[in-house]
Design a protein around this motif. Structure first.
Motif, PDB file in Angstrom:
ATOM      1  N   ARG A   1     -24.301  15.130  32.430  1.00 18.84           N
ATOM      2  CA  ARG A   1     -24.650  14.716  33.793  1.00 18.84           C
ATOM      3  C   ARG A   1     -26.146  14.901  34.056  1.00 18.84           C
ATOM      4  O   ARG A   1     -26.576  14.898  35.211  1.00 18.84           O
ATOM      5  N   GLY A   2     -26.902  15.172  33.025  1.00 18.99           N
ATOM      6  CA  GLY A   2     -28.350  15.269  33.186  1.00 18.99           C
ATOM      7  C   GLY A   2     -28.885  16.674  33.279  1.00 18.99           C
ATOM      8  O   GLY A   2     -30.059  16.873  33.566  1.00 18.99           O
ATOM      9  N   GLY A   3     -28.039  17.672  33.044  1.00 21.33           N
ATOM     10  CA  GLY A   3     -28.526  19.046  33.029  1.00 21.33           C
ATOM     11  C   GLY A   3     -28.804  19.575  34.422  1.00 21.33           C
ATOM     12  O   GLY A   3     -28.252  19.087  35.409  1.00 21.33           O
ATOM     13  N   VAL A   4     -29.670  20.585  34.483  1.00 21.86           N
ATOM     14  CA  VAL A   4     -29.994  21.201  35.768  1.00 21.86           C
ATOM     15  C   VAL A   4     -31.507  21.394  35.858  1.00 21.86           C
ATOM     16  O   VAL A   4     -32.148  21.708  34.844  1.00 21.86           O
ATOM     17  N   LEU A   5     -32.054  21.144  37.017  1.00 20.05           N
ATOM     18  CA  LEU A   5     -33.502  21.228  37.236  1.00 20.05           C
ATOM     19  C   LEU A   5     -34.235  20.366  36.204  1.00 20.05           C
ATOM     20  O   LEU A   5     -35.320  20.718  35.730  1.00 20.05           O
ATOM     21  N   GLY A   6     -33.577  19.288  35.790  1.00 16.55           N
ATOM     22  CA  GLY A   6     -34.220  18.375  34.849  1.00 16.55           C
ATOM     23  C   GLY A   6     -34.241  18.860  33.421  1.00 16.55           C
ATOM     24  O   GLY A   6     -34.856  18.241  32.558  1.00 16.55           O
TER      25      GLY A   6
END
Lengths: 234, 381, 290, 340
Positions: B58-63
Motif C-alpha cells: 500500500r506504499g509503506g508509511v511516511l513514504g
C-alpha cells in the motif's frame, strides 16, 4: 615359523621395545624371560596384533603379520593366552570355550576338540555351566589355556601362565604346556619363573628394559653367569 | 595468537553488521524461532511478515518501506535480552514487537527503559507486564484477567451450564495466571472450583494429572498451555474417559485434531482471539479477510492463522503509530501509541493506561471468540 | 483403588519404552564407554520417520515402525563410523563433546527439515479406550506395551543366546582378550551403537503416535535414559529394564499422589538417592552386560 | 616470557576496549560472553585440573544467580517453621558475596556426595543435581517466583570518588565489572593451580591410585577444588543476575552447562588460557552467526563447529597453538606461562 626382525614398540612416545629380534621354529618351545617391565608382554601383544609397531617386521610362515588386526593373526594360526587368567568372568565355562572357537565354523570339529580338551581337563567338564568368575584361580588358568586351544592354533603364545598359582598348580600348568607342544603345537612362552622355564624349553631369550640381551639353548642359559646372578638366585 | 582470534571475531561481527542506508523504517521482531516454543513464534513472525508486505504494497508509511528485522530469542529469556540489545544497538530499530512468552517479555522490559525503545507485546498474558511501571510497554494481547472476564459473557453458550470447574495449567506465568484469574472470575458467578493441577511445559505424559482430575466431580476442565500440550491433554483425556468438558484458554487451538479426530461424541471448546473458520464473524471481517487471504496465498499451515494474526496486528499497530508520530523515532512512537486507534484482525486496538501513575503501560482490550471442536469439525456456537 | 490400578497401568506402558531407551543407552555406555548425547535425538528421529512413513507416505503403520527402526540402525552405524571410530583413542570428555555437537546439529537438523510445529502420527487403532474393569486404556497403548515386551524378550534372546550377543558380552568384559579371540572389536562397537540407536528410534516410533512429534522431544527423554542407566547400573541390561519400569512407576505415582509439578524431578531425586546410598546402582552385582 | 607479554597485551586491549570500540552492542555481548567465560574458568578447575567432568555446573551458576537476586530483593517464605523466614533486601555487594558463599556450600555438599563415585557416574550425578535444582526453581514459587522469574534485580554498584554509591548500569561499566571479576578469578585459579593444592590435583588427574598411595588426600582435595569451582561459578551467576537483571529457572538448563564445557574443551582443558579463548569463540560465534542463516542452521553450524574443533584440535586450541609456537620458535621450548 615366526620371525621378529628388529621391532620397536612405543607407548605414546616412550619406547617399550627397542629393535628386538626373535625366532621360533616349528615344533619348538621357546621362552622369553626377563624382569617385570622388561617388555615380555609387549612382545607378545605386538605379535598378536594388539599393539602396532613403530618399526621392524614380523613374519609368520613367511607372511608379514605386523600391524594386522588380532583376528587376522588368529586366523593365521597364532593363539595368544593372555596374562593373568583373562577369562571372561561373567560368561559360563561353555561360553568361554565357545569364544575360543569364535572364528571357526566347523561345528563337528569344534565338538571333537571340546571332547579332547575335556578328556585332558575333566574339571572343566564338571563346571561347564558355571560362571567363569566363580572358578578357582587354577581352574581359570586351565580354562584360559583350553580356550586358546579351541582355535586349533599352530603357534601358542603363553603369557606368564604360572603367575599367582600355588606351586602344585604351577607344575600342572607346565605339564599341560609340555603336552601341547608334544602334540605338535609350537609354543612361545613368557615366564618370570626363569628356572622352570629354562628347564623345559628348547631355546630362550632374555629381555632387559626393552632390549634383547641374551639368546641361546635353555641349558646354555642356565649356565650363563649373568643369568645365574640376576635371575636364578646365584 | 589470542590477539589474532580476537581480531577475526571482530571482523566477523563487523561483516555481519554492514549498516544499511536509511531508506526503510525498521521494526524489530523478537520471537522464539528455535527451541521449545519455536512453532508459535514462527507463526507470529509469519503474521508480521504478511503485515509488512501488506503495508509496503500500500506504499509503506511516511513514504518509506517497512523493513522487519527478525531475531530469534531461542525460547530463552537471556537470549531474548541479547536479541533485544542487538535490535536496539545494532539495527537501531525505533520500535519492537515481541517477545511471545511473558518470561521473555519480562526479561526484555528493563532494556526498554535503559535504551528508551517501545515494545508492542503481541502474545504475553502476565498481568505483571503492564502494571510494573514500564512506560515503554504496549500490549495488544489480553491479560488472563481480561480473557476470563470476557469469557463470563459467553457462559450461556454452554449447555448444560457450568457448575464446577477444574484446572490443568502449564506451570508458568501463562498457565498459573490463567487458572487464578478464571477461578476468580468464575467464582464471582457462583461457580464452584475443584482441583487445580499443573504440568511442566515439556511434559508429554499427563495421565497422572488427568487421573487426579477424573476424581473431581467438576463438569468443565480449563486447560491453559501451548497448542502441543493442549492436543495431548485432549487425546489423553479421551483415553481416560474424562467426563469434564474441556475448555482451553489463551488462544491455543489443537489443529492436529481436525485431521485426526478424537473418539465420536467428544467435544472441546477453545477460547480464541481470532477464529479463521469463521473469519466472517470477526469484528472487522474485511481486515481479517486480507490477512487470511495473504496467509493462504503463501500456502502456510492453516492452523497458524490462529496465532499469526498477533504478528500482523502488532505490525499494523506499529505502522499506525509511526504514521501518527510522523517520524520513526522511539519516543515519538511511544507517544503516538497512546493516540493510536485501528481496526485489527482481532478487533479494536487502542491503549488504556495501566500501572503506577506517571509510568503507565499501554493495554488494549481485545476480543474473545469461542469455537467448538467436535469430531474434526469446528463451529462457533 | 481404581486410581492405583490406573496409575500402575499407565506407568507400565510408559515403563516399557523407558526400558527400551535405557537398554540401548546402557549397552552403548557399557561396551563403548561413550556418554551418548545423541540417544534422545535418535528417539526423535524414529518418531519423525514414523510420521514421514505413516502420515506422508501412507505406508502401513507396523511396517513404518519397522522401517524407522532400520533407519535408526543405519543412522547409528553412520554416527559410529564417522564420529566415534576416528576418536577411539581419545578420552571420554573429548568424545562426549563430539556427541554434544552431534546432538545440537541433529536436533536443529530435525527442525530445519520438519519445522517447529509438532506433528501427530495417525494410528490405525480405535480412538475409543478399552475399559477393563476399573481402568481404561487406549488400544494403541496396549499395542505399544505388547510391542515393547516382544522387543525386550527378543533383545534378551539376542544377548543371551546368540553368538553375536556372546561376542558383545565378551567385549564388554575384556576388550583385549575379546580381540584375541578373533572378535572384530571395532565391528562390535559399530553394531552396538547401531543397535542401541535402533532401540531408541523404535521407542520414538512407538511413542510418536501416543504423544506428539517435535524437534525438542528428545531432550528430556535423553536425560531420563541416563537416569535409567544409573538406576540399573552401568552396562546392566536387566538393571536398565527394571530401572525403566521403576522410573516410570515412580514418576506416575509421584505425580498422582505427591505433586504433579515435580513429576520430572522424581527420577533425578531417585538417582541422587541411589548414588548416595548405593553408588553402583540398584541392581549391579558387578557392572556387566547380560 | 613472550606469552606473558601476549597476556598483558590482551589484558590492556580488553581493559581499554570500551574506549576505542564505540559499539555498545559489541560491548554488551562481550559482557555476557565474559560472564560465561568466568563460569568456564571455574569449570576448568574441575574438568581441566582434576579431570572430573561436572555436567551440572549450571547448577552452581544458577544457585549464585538466585541467591544474589533473592538477597538483594529480599524474600519472605514459609518453610514450615513457626514463623516464616523473612529476609530484608541487602546491599548488592553483600548479596553478591552471599551468592559466592552459598554456591561454595553447595559445592561442598555435592563434592561430599558425588565423589563417592567417579567417571560416568559422577557425570550423571551432576546432571541430576542441576535438573533437580531447575525443578525446585520452577516449582518453589513462593521463594523463586517459579517461571514468572525474579525481575527488577538491582544492578551492582561501586563507591565512586566524588559521586558516592554509583549503580553500574551502562554497558561499559558492566563490561569493566565483569572484566575485573574475571581477572580476579583467573588469577585465583592460576594461583591455586600452581600451589601445593594444584600439584596434588594434577597428580590426582594423572594417576589417582599413585596419588592415593603417596598420601594425597584425594577426596579432601577434590572437595576443596569443587568448593572453589562452585564459588566462582556462583560469582558468575551473581554477575549474570545483576547485569541481565532477570533470573528464571532456565539458568539451570543443561545447554548452559554444555556451553561452558564447550568453551573449556575447545579452548584447551587444563590450560589457564583455554576457557578464555574457547569462551571468546563460542560466546561470540552465535552472535556472529545472527542473521547469516536461518536460526536452526546457525545452530547446526555451531554443532558442526564443535565437532570439527575436536577432530582437528583434540586437545583444544590453546595447546595446539602452543605446540605450533614452540615448533616455530625453538627458544620457547619451555612451557609458556600463560599456557601452563
Amino acid at each position: 615359523m615366526l620371525r621378529l626382525d628388529a621391532i620397536t614398540v612405543c607407548y605414546g612416545k616412550v619406547p617399550a621395545l627397542r629393535e628386538v629380534s626373535l625366532e621360533v621354529h616349528a615344533g619348538e618351545l621357546v621362552t622369553l624371560i626377563g624382569a617385570n617391565g622388561a617388555g615380555k608382554t609387549t612382545t607378545l601383544k605386538a605379535i598378536s596384533g594388539l599393539l602396532s609397531l613403530a618399526s621392524g617386521s614380523i613374519e609368520f610362515e613367511g607372511v608379514p603379520i605386523a600391524n594386522t588386526r588380532p583376528r587376522d593373526v588368529l586366523a593365521r594360526g597364532i593363539a595368544h593366552c593372555p596374562e593373568g587368567r583373562r577369562v571372561f568372568p561373567e560368561l559360563t565355562v561353555r561360553e568361554n570355550l565357545a569364544m575360543g572357537a569364535y572364528l571357526r565354523r566347523d561345528q563337528a570339529g569344534i565338538a571333537d576338540d571340546l571332547e579332547r580338551i575335556f578328556a585332558k581337563l575333566p574339571r572343566l567338564k564338571e563346571r561347564i555351566g558355571q560362571i567363569a568368575g566363580t572358578l578357582s584361580g587354577g581352574e581359570q588358568q586351565m580354562l584360559a589355556i583350553a580356550r586358546s586351544l579351541m582355535s586349533r592354533p599352530r603357534l601358542m603364545l603363553f603369557d606368564e601362565p604360572s603367575l599367582g598359582l600355588a606351586p602344585n598348580l604351577v607344575e600342572r600348568v607346565f605339564e599341560i604346556i609340555a603336552e601341547i607342544r608334544r602334540e605338535g603345537t609350537t609354543v612361545l612362552m613368557v615366564e618370570q619363573n626363569a628356572l622352570a622355564a629354562l628347564e623345559m624349553c628348547d631355546r630362550a631369550y632374555l629381555l632387559e628394559t626393552g632390549q634383547m640381551v641374551l639368546a641361546g639353548a635353555g641349558r646354555d642359559l642356565l649356565e650363563n653367569p649373568h643369568m645365574r646372578r640376576a635371575y636364578l638366585g646365584g | 595468537m589470542i590477539k589474532h582470534l580476537w581480531m577475526t571475531a571482530l571482523a566477523a561481527l563487523f561483516a555481519v553488521a554492514t549498516a544499511q542506508a536509511q531508506e526503510t523504517i525498521k521494526i524489530g521482531v523478537n520471537e522464539p524461532l528455535t527451541g521449545a516454543v519455536a512453532a508459535s513464534g514462527t507463526y507470529v513472525t509469519n503474521g508480521a511478515r504478511i503485515g509488512a508486505e501488506v503495508v509496503n504494497a500500500r506504499g509503506g508509511v511516511l513514504g518509506k518501506k517497512i523493513e522487519l528485522v527478525i531475531e530469534d530469542n531461542k525460547s530463552n529469556p537471556k537470549e531474548a535480552v541479547d536479541a533485544a540489545e542487538k535490535l536496539i544497538l545494532r539495527d537501531k530499530v525505533p520500535v519492537m514487537i515481541g517477545a511471545w512468552s511473558s518470561t521473555f517479555t519480562l526479561a526484555v522490559m528493563p532494556k526498554l527503559v535503559e535504551y528508551g525503545v517501545p515494545l508492542i507485546v503481541e502474545t504475553s498474558s502476565s498481568g505483571k507486564i503492564t502494571v510494573s511501571g514500564n512506560p515503554w510497554v504496549f500490549r495488544i494481547s489480553p491479560t488472563s484477567e481480561m480473557e476470563a472476564v470476557a469469557f463470563l459473557e459467553k457462559l450461556d453458550t454452554f449447555n448444560p451450564p457450568i457448575k464446577k470447574v477444574d484446572f490443568l495449567s502449564v506451570n508458568n506465568d501463562f498457565g498459573r495466571g490463567a487458572a487464578a484469574e478464571f477461578a476468580k472470575a468464575l467464582a464471582s458467578k457462583g461457580i464452584k472450583i475443584g482441583v487445580t493441577e499443573t504440568m511442566t511445559p515439556e511434559a508429554t505424559d499427563l495421565s497422572a494429572q488427568l487421573a487426579s482430575i477424573k476424581k473431581s466431580d467438576g463438569d468443565a476442565l480449563f486447560v491453559t498451555t501451548g497448542v502441543e500440550q493442549v492436543t495431548l491433554v485432549i487425546k489423553q483425556a479421551a483415553e481416560q474417559r474424562l467426563t469434564q468438558r474441556i475448555i482451553t484458554t489463551g488462544g491455543a487451538f489443537p489443529d492436529q485434531m481436525i485431521a485426526n479426530a478424537g473418539p465420536a461424541g467428544m467435544a472441546s471448546y477453545h477460547i480464541l482471539f481470532f477464529s479463521p473458520w469463521s473469519a466472517d464473524k470477526a469484528k472487522y471481517p474485511d481486515v481479517a479477510k486480507v490477512y487470511v487471504d495473504e496467509w493462504n496465498k503463501k500456502k502456510w499451515e492453516f492452523a497458524g492463522l490462529t496465532e499469526g494474526f498477533r504478528g500482523y496486528d502488532a505490525v499494523m499497530t506499529a505502522v499506525e503509530a509511526i504514521k501518527i508520530a510522523g517520524k520513526a523515532e522511539p519516543d515519538a512512537i511511544r507517544q503516538a501509541l497512546w493516540k493510536t486507534k485501528l481496526h485489527g484482525v482481532n478487533g479494536d486496538i487502542a491503549f488504556i493506561k495501566q500501572g503506577p501513575e506517571g509510568k503507565e503501560s499501554g493495554q488494549s482490550v481485545p476480543n474473545v471468540y469461542i469455537v467448538m471442536l467436535k469430531e474434526g469439525k469446528v463451529t462457533q456456537p | 483403588m481404581d486410581q492405583i490400578l490406573q496409575h500402575a497401568l499407565n506407568g507400565v506402558v510408559l515403563g516399557g519404552t523407558y526400558a527400551l531407551l535405557g537398554i540401548g543407552l546402557t549397552l552403548i555406555f557399557g561396551i563403548m564407554r561413550v556418554v551418548n548425547f545423541t540417544h534422545g535425538e535418535l528417539y526423535a528421529f524414529g518418531a519423525y520417520l514414523a510420521y514421514l512413513f505413516v502420515a506422508l507416505l501412507h505406508l502401513d503403520f507396523f511396517l513404518s515402525i519397522a522401517l524407522a527402526a532400520l533407519a535408526g540402525f543405519a543412522l547409528g552405524a553412520l554416527i559410529e563410523l564417522v564420529l566415534l571410530r576416528p576418536l577411539r583413542s581419545n578420552d571420554i570428555d573429548t568424545v562426549m563433546l563430539v556427541m554434544i555437537g552431534a546432538w545440537i546439529a541433529l536436533q536443529n537438523g530435525e527442525q530445519f527439515v520438519w519445522g517447529g510445529v509438532a506433528k501427530l502420527v495417525p494410528s490405525p487403532f480405535a480412538q475409543e479406550p478399552l475399559v477393563i474393569g476399573p481402568v481404561s486404556v487406549a488400544p494403541l497403548r496396549l499395542f505399544v506395551l505388547g510391542a515393547t515386551l516382544v522387543l525386550l524378550v527378543g533383545f534378551y534372546w539376542l544377548i543371551d543366546r546368540t553368538r553375536l550377543g556372546m561376542a558383545m558380552r565378551a567385549t564388554f568384559q575384556d576388550r583385549d582378550t575379546a580381540a584375541l579371540m578373533g572378535i572384530d572389536v571395532r565391528g562390535i562397537y559399530t553394531l552396538t551403537f547401531a543397535l542401541g540407536s535402533a532401540l531408541a528410534a523404535i521407542a520414538g516410533a512407538l511413542l510418536g503416535p501416543i504423544f506428539l512429534v517435535n524437534p525438542t522431544m528428545g531432550n528430556l527423554v535423553g536425560l531420563k535414559a541416563f537416569a535409567i542407566v544409573i538406576l540399573g547400573g552401568l552396562g546392566n541390561i536387566t538393571g536398565a529394564t527394571i530401572g525403566g519400569f521403576v522410573l516410570a512407576l515412580v514418576e506416575e505415582f509421584g505425580a498422582g499422589y505427591l505433586s504433579s509439578e515435580y513429576r520430572d524431578a522424581f527420577g533425578f531425586l531417585v538417582i541422587i538417592a541411589v548414588l548416595a546410598l548405593r553408588p553402583q546402582g540398584f541392581f549391579a552385582r558387578k557392572a556387566r552386560v547380560g | 616470557m613472550r606469552a606473558r607479554f601476549g597476556g598483558l597485551l590482551f589484558l590492556a586491549l580488553a581493559a581499554t576496549l570500551p574506549l576505542w570500540l564505540r559499539d555498545p552492542y559489541f560491548v554488551a555481548i562481550l559482557t555476557s560472553t565474559g560472564i560465561f567465560i568466568i563460569a568456564a574458568i571455574s569449570l576448568n578447575l574441575l574438568l581441566g585440573f582434576t579431570g572430573q567432568l561436572s555436567l551440572g555446573h549450571a547448577a552452581f551458576f544458577g544457585i549464585g544467580a538466585y541467591t544474589s537476586a533473592l538477597l538483594s530483593l529480599g524474600f519472605d517464605v514459609d518453610i514450615g517453621l513457626p514463623s516464616p523466614v523473612v529476609v530484608d533486601p541487602k546491599p548488592v555487594w553483600i548479596a553478591f558475596f552471599g551468592a559466592v558463599v552459598v554456591s561454595g556450600l553447595f559445592g561442598w555438599l555435592i563434592g561430599k556426595l558425588a565423589f563417592r563415585v567417579r567417571g560416568a557416574y559422577f557425570v550423571i550425578v551432576t546432571i541430576s543435581f542441576a535438573e533437580v535444582m531447575r525443578m525446585v526453581a520452577l516449582n518453589w514459587v513462593d521463594l523463586t517466583e517459579g517461571p514468572m522469574a525474579l525481575n527488577n534485580i538491582p544492578p551492582l554498584s561501586v563507591l565512586w570518588p566524588g559521586h558516592g554509591l554509583t549503580a553500574l548500569v551502562t554497558k561499559s561499566q558492566q563490561y569493566w565489572l565483569v572484566l575485573a571479576v574475571g581477572v580476579v578469578c583467573y588469577f585465583l585459579v592460576a594461583r591455586m593451580v600452581r600451589s601445593r593444592l594444584g600439584r596434588a590435583l594434577i597428580a590426582l588427574r594423572e594417576n589417582e591410585p599413585l596419588a592415593r598411595s603417596v598420601g594425597v588426600r584425594v577426596t579432601h582435595y577434590l572437595v576443596v577444588a569443587t568448593v572453589v569451582s562452585a564459588a566462582i561459578a556462583g560469582a558468575a551467576g551473581a554477575l549474570y543476575a545483576h547485569c541481565v537483571r532477570i533470573v528464571d529457572p532456565d539458568v539451570f538448563l543443561f545447554i548452559y552447562t554444555v556451553t561452558m564445557v564447550i568453551m573449556v574443551v575447545t579452548g584447551g582443558k587444563g590450560t589457564l588460557a583455554g576457557p578464555v579463548v574457547g569462551g571468546l569463540i563460542f560466546g561470540l560465534m552465535p552472535q556472529a552467526l545472527r542473521g547469516t542463516a536461518p536460526p536452526e542452521v546457525q545452530w547446526i553450524i555451531y554443532g558442526i563447529g564443535i565437532i570439527l574443533i575436536v577432530f582437528f584440535l583434540p586437545r583444544g586450541i590453546v595447546p595446539a597453538f602452543a605446540d605450533l609456537a614452540r615448533l616455530r620458535m625453538p627458544a620457547l621450548r619451555k612451557p609458556a606461562s600463560l599456557v601452563r
